[in-house]
Design a protein around this motif. Structure first.
Motif: not given
Length: 490
Positions: A41-48, A485-488, A91-100, A103-108
């Motif tokens: 899961w740590a190596t998953s990308d934002g789409t997954q 890998r752009q932060g992934v 709404f929370q689940l979908r909002r964090f889906a959009t955040i992931a 690319g927010v978790p992978f910002e560098r």
């Protein structure tokens, strides 16, 4: 084997078969399974990550009728409130889906090399973030959807790339079981490890302690009482390798109502505040438990208006019998410490009546027991003689999720002092409205100095909740394949 029972919140009667509490072996198995899923899961990308979060939101909505009925049976919160809360959870689940997905978790932060020696010259550096690992998430009683099995902590941790092991709340065990069943179906349909989201349960404190103590747990997220959160934080800190513990705890949420605001619209504010005090039977972490007034005719009239408005409120039964016992004991302690009772409605059946008490600022400052949260439909008025006394009261509170300032509309020395005093103790300062209701937004800050939370620099609601579960790492002179890998994480 220890068991727990689903209780009808309106009658106090047990319903259904008792459920087995998780054994130490089952807790270990859940954490081991989460750890086994961690690298994947740590190596998953934002789409997954987004695909999973959106599917979980869809599953909640598809089972809405059964989920809301079960939640109402175990909490007495009512279908209107519970449907709204389910909407917020999706709404929370979908909002964090959009955040992931964005690319927010992978910002560098890219810091290119500078030629020459130090201090000016330095190697090429990239600062990025990596998921912490398996998170122990402790569900809350008062929000059986939004702060429970698939609540904001679970959503933000998954978006950050962390598996989750949920400690279900014993106040709604049947609902938790049904939600967890939906989770398992979604994980299977997406071909994801079943251990990515695990669940343990039990009414005993031992279950939570064993979970937070497990050496493979990398962080804890908790919403609940100050006492419970402090105990778990102590366990987290006492581990051979201490872990971050993000606890959102008790809060009395002072409302400071200045004479100018009361003179302009005191009657309207009294009705609004009475509704906020009794909302959800007062079982909100942002319930306005303290009302600070400056002595004068405007405050005298407002107190009378508030008392009248509060007597018309009809709270529903509290979530559990234990909470009702604690509520009654909290009100009784305030009375024993010298607070004058202004409203003490008896309530109906298992539902408590609203309570309103009053004390002067000097007594409030002298008696620390008056600073304690009373979780339920009650509020304590503190009468101050001056702005200086108001500031002393705020300082005595020590820490709060919110402070509300009514009437600080002009730029004056007193208002500046009040804003400084409010921001010193609270994560959110309101200048209109009431503190109940916490919007899920980019700018939200749901936390505050102790005893409001264990980590006041973080929030448990809003976009920034993601930051709790990511740790910064600097990559120096990293090879091209790693930078590609752009932060992934790899």
């Amino acid at each position: 084997m220890s068991t727990l029972t689903s209780i009808n919140a309106r009658t106090g009667e047990p319903q259904g078969k008792p459920l087995n509490a998780s054994t130490m072996e089952e807790i270990d198995a859940a954490v081991q399974a989460a750890a086994a899923a961690s690298d994947t899961w740590a190596t998953s990308d934002g789409t997954q990550r987004a695909t999973l979060l959106r599917a979980l939101a869809d599953a909640l909505e598809a089972d809405r009728e059964m989920l809301v009925a079960r939640a109402d049976l175990e909490t007495a919160l009512g279908p209107v409130r519970l449907n709204g809360e389910l909407d917020r959870t999706a709404f929370q689940l979908r909002r964090f889906a959009t955040i992931a997905e964005s690319g927010v978790p992978f910002e560098r932060l890219d810091d290119p090399a500078v030629a020459g020696g130090p201090p000016v010259g330095h190697p090429a550096m990239v600062r990025q973030r990596v998921p912490l690992g398996p998170v122990a998430m402790f569900a809350a009683s008062n929000f059986p959807f939004a702060f429970s099995v698939l609540g904001g902590d679970t959503a933000s941790a998954l978006a950050a790339g962390c598996p989750v092991v949920v400690k279900a709340h014993p106040g709604h065990p049947g609902l938790s079981q049904r939600v967890f069943g939906l989770i398992q179906q979604v994980l299977k349909a997406q071909g994801l490890p079943a251990g990515l989201i695990g669940m343990v349960q039990g009414a005993s404190v031992d279950v939570g302690v064993e979970l937070i103590r497990h050496p493979l747990i990398a962080a804890g997220a908790f919403t609940g009482s100050t006492r419970g959160g402090a105990a778990l934080q102590a366990v987290a800190n006492a581990r051979p390798r201490p872990i971050p513990f993000y606890g959102e705890l008790g809060s009395i949420n002072p409302v400071v109502a200045l004479p100018s605001a009361l003179a302009a619209r005191g009657a309207e504010l009294a009705i609004t505040l009475a509704g906020s005090i009794a909302l959800g039977c007062g079982q909100f972490c942002t319930n306005p438990g303290l009302i600070v007034l400056i002595d004068g005719p405007e405050s005298d009239e407002f107190v009378a208006q508030l008392a009248k408005a509060l007597t018309t409120q009809k709270p529903h039964p509290m979530l559990t019998a234990g909470m009702r016992t604690a509520f009654d004991a909290g009100v009784r302690q305030q009375q024993e410490l010298g607070a004058q009772t202004l409203v003490q409605a008896s309530g109906e059946g298992l539902a408590p009546g609203p309570k309103l008490l009053q004390v002067n600022a000097q007594r409030f400052l002298e008696r620390s027991g008056l600073h304690d949260e009373v979780f339920g439909p009650s509020s304590l008025i503190v009468r101050a003689a001056s702005v200086a006394e108001v500031l002393a009261v705020l300082n005595a509170v020590g820490g709060s999720l919110t402070v509300t300032l009514w009437g600080a509309d002009e730029d004056t020395p007193d208002n500046r002092a009040l804003v400084r005093g409010a921001t010193a103790i609270a994560g959110r300062v309101l200048f209109a409205g009431v503190p109940t209701g916490v919007a899920v937004t980019a700018a939200q800050q749901h936390g505050g100095p102790w005893p409001a939370s264990t980590a006041p620099m973080t929030t448990s609601v809003g976009d920034a909740a993601l930051e709790r579960f990511l740790r910064p790492v600097c990559l120096q002179d990293a090879p091209a394949w790693l930078l590609a890998r752009q932060g992934v994480p790899c």
